[in-house]
Design a protein around this motif. Structure first.
Motif, short mmCIF file in Angstrom:
data_model
loop_
_atom_site.label_atom_id
_atom_site.label_comp_id
_atom_site.label_asym_id
_atom_site.label_seq_id
_atom_site.Cartn_x
_atom_site.Cartn_y
_atom_site.Cartn_z
N PHE A 104 46.93 27.08 42.34
CA PHE A 104 48.03 27.18 43.32
C PHE A 104 49.29 26.49 42.79
O PHE A 104 50.40 27.03 42.88
CB PHE A 104 47.62 26.58 44.67
N CYS A 105 49.12 25.30 42.23
CA CYS A 105 50.28 24.56 41.70
C CYS A 105 50.90 25.30 40.51
O CYS A 105 52.13 25.33 40.37
CB CYS A 105 49.90 23.15 41.27
N ALA A 106 50.06 25.88 39.66
CA ALA A 106 50.59 26.60 38.49
C ALA A 106 51.40 27.81 38.95
O ALA A 106 52.51 28.05 38.46
CB ALA A 106 49.45 27.02 37.57
N VAL A 107 50.86 28.55 39.91
CA VAL A 107 51.59 29.72 40.43
C VAL A 107 52.90 29.25 41.06
O VAL A 107 53.99 29.80 40.79
CB VAL A 107 50.73 30.51 41.45
N THR A 108 52.82 28.20 41.86
CA THR A 108 54.01 27.69 42.55
C THR A 108 55.06 27.17 41.55
O THR A 108 56.26 27.30 41.77
CB THR A 108 53.61 26.59 43.55
N ALA A 109 54.57 26.61 40.45
CA ALA A 109 55.49 26.06 39.45
C ALA A 109 56.35 27.15 38.81
O ALA A 109 57.51 26.91 38.47
CB ALA A 109 54.70 25.32 38.37
N ASP A 115 59.61 37.64 41.75
CA ASP A 115 58.90 37.71 40.46
C ASP A 115 57.62 38.53 40.59
O ASP A 115 56.97 38.50 41.65
CB ASP A 115 58.50 36.31 39.97
N GLU A 116 57.23 39.17 39.50
CA GLU A 116 55.96 39.88 39.49
C GLU A 116 54.91 39.08 38.72
O GLU A 116 55.24 38.42 37.73
CB GLU A 116 56.13 41.26 38.83
N VAL A 117 53.69 39.15 39.21
CA VAL A 117 52.58 38.47 38.53
C VAL A 117 51.47 39.50 38.33
O VAL A 117 51.00 40.12 39.29
CB VAL A 117 52.05 37.29 39.37
N ILE A 118 51.07 39.66 37.08
CA ILE A 118 50.00 40.64 36.79
C ILE A 118 48.64 39.98 37.00
O ILE A 118 48.40 38.87 36.52
CB ILE A 118 50.14 41.15 35.34
N ILE A 119 47.80 40.66 37.76
CA ILE A 119 46.43 40.17 37.91
C ILE A 119 45.45 41.32 37.68
O ILE A 119 45.78 42.49 37.88
CB ILE A 119 46.15 39.49 39.27
N PHE A 120 44.27 40.94 37.24
CA PHE A 120 43.22 41.94 36.97
C PHE A 120 42.23 41.94 38.11
O PHE A 120 41.76 40.88 38.53
CB PHE A 120 42.52 41.60 35.65
N GLU A 121 41.94 43.14 38.59
CA GLU A 121 40.96 43.26 39.66
C GLU A 121 39.67 43.85 39.13
O GLU A 121 39.76 44.74 38.28
CB GLU A 121 41.46 44.23 40.74
N PRO A 122 38.48 43.41 39.64
CA PRO A 122 38.31 42.47 40.73
C PRO A 122 38.84 41.08 40.35
O PRO A 122 38.70 40.65 39.21
CB PRO A 122 36.79 42.46 40.94
N ALA A 123 39.42 40.40 41.37
CA ALA A 123 40.05 39.11 41.12
C ALA A 123 39.56 38.06 42.11
O ALA A 123 39.34 38.38 43.29
CB ALA A 123 41.57 39.24 41.26
N TYR A 124 39.42 36.85 41.63
CA TYR A 124 39.04 35.74 42.51
C TYR A 124 40.04 35.65 43.67
O TYR A 124 41.23 35.90 43.49
CB TYR A 124 39.01 34.43 41.70
N ASP A 125 39.54 35.29 44.83
CA ASP A 125 40.32 35.54 46.04
C ASP A 125 41.52 34.62 46.29
O ASP A 125 42.30 34.87 47.18
CB ASP A 125 39.41 35.57 47.27
N SER A 126 41.68 33.57 45.50
CA SER A 126 42.82 32.68 45.79
C SER A 126 44.10 33.09 45.07
O SER A 126 45.17 32.57 45.37
CB SER A 126 42.47 31.22 45.44
N TYR A 127 44.01 34.02 44.12
CA TYR A 127 45.21 34.34 43.32
C TYR A 127 46.31 35.01 44.15
O TYR A 127 47.48 34.59 44.10
CB TYR A 127 44.88 35.26 42.13
N VAL A 128 45.94 36.05 44.86
CA VAL A 128 46.96 36.84 45.56
C VAL A 128 47.66 36.02 46.66
O VAL A 128 48.90 36.01 46.73
CB VAL A 128 46.37 38.16 46.11
N PRO A 129 46.92 35.27 47.49
CA PRO A 129 47.62 34.44 48.48
C PRO A 129 48.60 33.45 47.83
O PRO A 129 49.69 33.21 48.36
CB PRO A 129 46.48 33.71 49.20
N ALA A 130 48.22 32.90 46.68
CA ALA A 130 49.12 31.95 46.00
C ALA A 130 50.41 32.65 45.58
O ALA A 130 51.51 32.11 45.73
CB ALA A 130 48.42 31.32 44.79
N ILE A 131 50.26 33.86 45.07
CA ILE A 131 51.46 34.62 44.65
C ILE A 131 52.30 34.96 45.88
O ILE A 131 53.52 34.74 45.90
CB ILE A 131 51.03 35.93 43.93
N ASP A 132 51.65 35.46 46.92
CA ASP A 132 52.37 35.87 48.14
C ASP A 132 53.12 34.70 48.78
O ASP A 132 54.26 34.84 49.21
CB ASP A 132 51.38 36.45 49.16
N LEU A 133 52.46 33.55 48.86
CA LEU A 133 53.10 32.39 49.52
C LEU A 133 54.34 31.93 48.77
O LEU A 133 55.20 31.26 49.33
CB LEU A 133 52.11 31.23 49.67
#
Ligand code: PMP
Ligand code: GLN
Length: 384
Positions: A104-109, A115-133
């Motif tokens: 979360f801190c790394a995404v927030t940093a 900004d766009e963030v590339i993620i690979f799915e299936p993805a661990y569930d905390s990534y997208v909320p961190a990006i969205d927030l």
């Protein structure tokens, strides 16, 4: 008169996480819990003895914001020993409240609105909320069964002038595959000339099977300079309930990371940090972890060998995904719930790891469980 009618949610799509839902159902139904990823066995008694020792000695107040120096030093030494890469414990190692906080801190940093963030799915569930927030936009690359390999040409196409970061996860939850050296080279070649950060979730770094090795992002010079490498002591030391993790990143990245971390939690639980600092000096535990979990993987896979589930053995993590296409065409979520209620074995439906809830008829089983549990679960699953 109550003026508060509603809260306009920043995460309107988010319910309670699947891990909480399935573990609660497993408890309510008295089912074997192979759903949420945590060991059913205890950590080393030496580790709890060390925690008691430090608690009794009065190490019970706030730790320094970036983590206690002995733990940062032990971790830097261990990292140098395992990967041959040095991080300055003073400026480049930060202890966090779990890898979840580190991610979360790394995404927030790094992620700003737009900004766009590339993620690979299936993805661990905390990534997208961190990006969205953080006002970012997730750009999804869908990996396909059975091998879930990354097609780097597809990644090349997904990169735009707005791409700020790429989140990678090796060994992978839920599918259990691992990055090869070629994957690291391919990623590096794509971003070497761009200002793109890598947020690398490596919580299963010490759980890699069949003689393979873990290729950390830090081992590639191009990736090292732009990576936040996030880890978790919970996975390595059977202490998921302590929620202690870390982030290794070059000084400039760590400075911004700490700016965020100090206001998310400020610091992480003190006596456990001291205990881990001592324990990290004993390499045998993490050196033997892959073998330990490979035996568990094999025990579980052997136990379901005669079943109608189909699978390719996991290459790392403590998860095995299985296809149930030959058994039923039910929606995976419904099946996971039904199996927990009817045959008393809990699992995680893989569709929850996809933005579009893609249902490829896969279930995830966690084999970080006592052998007896794995064998009993296997016996039951063979009857399906
Ligand atoms: N990333 C992955 C892939 C995980 O499986 C988990 C947790 N199980 C985490 C991050 C979070 O780790 P922690 O419990 O240390 O926050
Ligand atoms: N990472 C664990 C899993 O995948 C669960 C962690 C959690 O419950 N948030 O099952």
């Amino acid at each position: 008169m109550n003026k508060i009618k509603d809260i306009s949610s920043k995460l309107p799509y988010a319910g309670t996480t699947i891990f909480t839902v399935m573990s609660k159902l497993a408890t309510d139904e008295e089912a074997l819990n192979l759903s949420q990823g945590f060991p059913s066995f205890d950590c080393s008694p030496l580790l709890t003895e060390r925690v008691n020792h430090y608690m009794k000695k009065g190490f019970n107040q706030y730790a320094p914001m970036s983590g206690i120096p002995p733990l940062r030093e032990s971790l830097a030494e261990k990292t140098e020993k395992v990967y041959g890469i040095s991080y300055d414990p003073e400026t480049e190692v930060t202890i966090t409240s779990g890898a979840t906080e580190a991610i979360f801190c790394a995404v927030t940093a790094v992620v700003h609105p737009g900004d766009e963030v590339i993620i690979f799915e299936p993805a661990y569930d905390s990534y997208v909320p961190a990006i969205d927030l953080n006002g970012g936009t997730p750009v999804y690359i869908t990996l396909a069964a059975p091998d879930f390999k990354i097609n780097w040409e597809e990644v090349k196409t997904a990169i735009s002038s707005k791409t700020k970061a790429i989140i990678v996860n090796t060994p992978h939850n839920p599918v259990g595959n691992i990055f090869t050296r070629e994957d690291l080279d391919a990623l590096a070649a794509l971003i070497r000339d761009k200002e793109i950060f890598v947020i690398s979730d490596e919580v299963y770094e010490h759980i890699v099977f069949d003689g393979e090795i873990h290729h950390s992002m830090m081992t590639h010079p191009v990736l090292r300079e732009r990576s936040f490498v996030c880890g978790s002591f919970g996975k390595t030391y059977h202490t998921t309930g302590w929620k202690i993790g870390y982030c290794l990143a070059p000084k400039v990245l760590s400075e911004e990371f700490r700016r965020i971390h100090q206001y998310i939690t400020f610091s992480t639980v003190t006596p456990m940090q001291y205990a881990l600092a001592d324990f990290l000096k004993i390499p045998s535990h993490y050196e033997e972890l892959s073998r330990f979990y490979q035996d568990k993987r094999d025990k579980f896979n052997q136990a379901i060998q005669a079943s109608r589930f189909k699978f390719t053995p996991s290459k790392g993590s403590f998860f095995q995904i299985v296809s149930y296409k030959e058994i039923t065409d039910e929606y995976d979520y419904d099946l996971a719930v039904r199996l927990t209620k009817e045959i008393k074995v809990a699992s995680i439906p893989v569709s929850v790891f996809y933005n579009d809830k893609i249902d490829d008829k896969l279930l995830r089983f966690c084999f970080a469980k006592d052998d007896e549990i794995l064998e009993r679960a296997g016996e039951i699953l063979c009857r399906l």
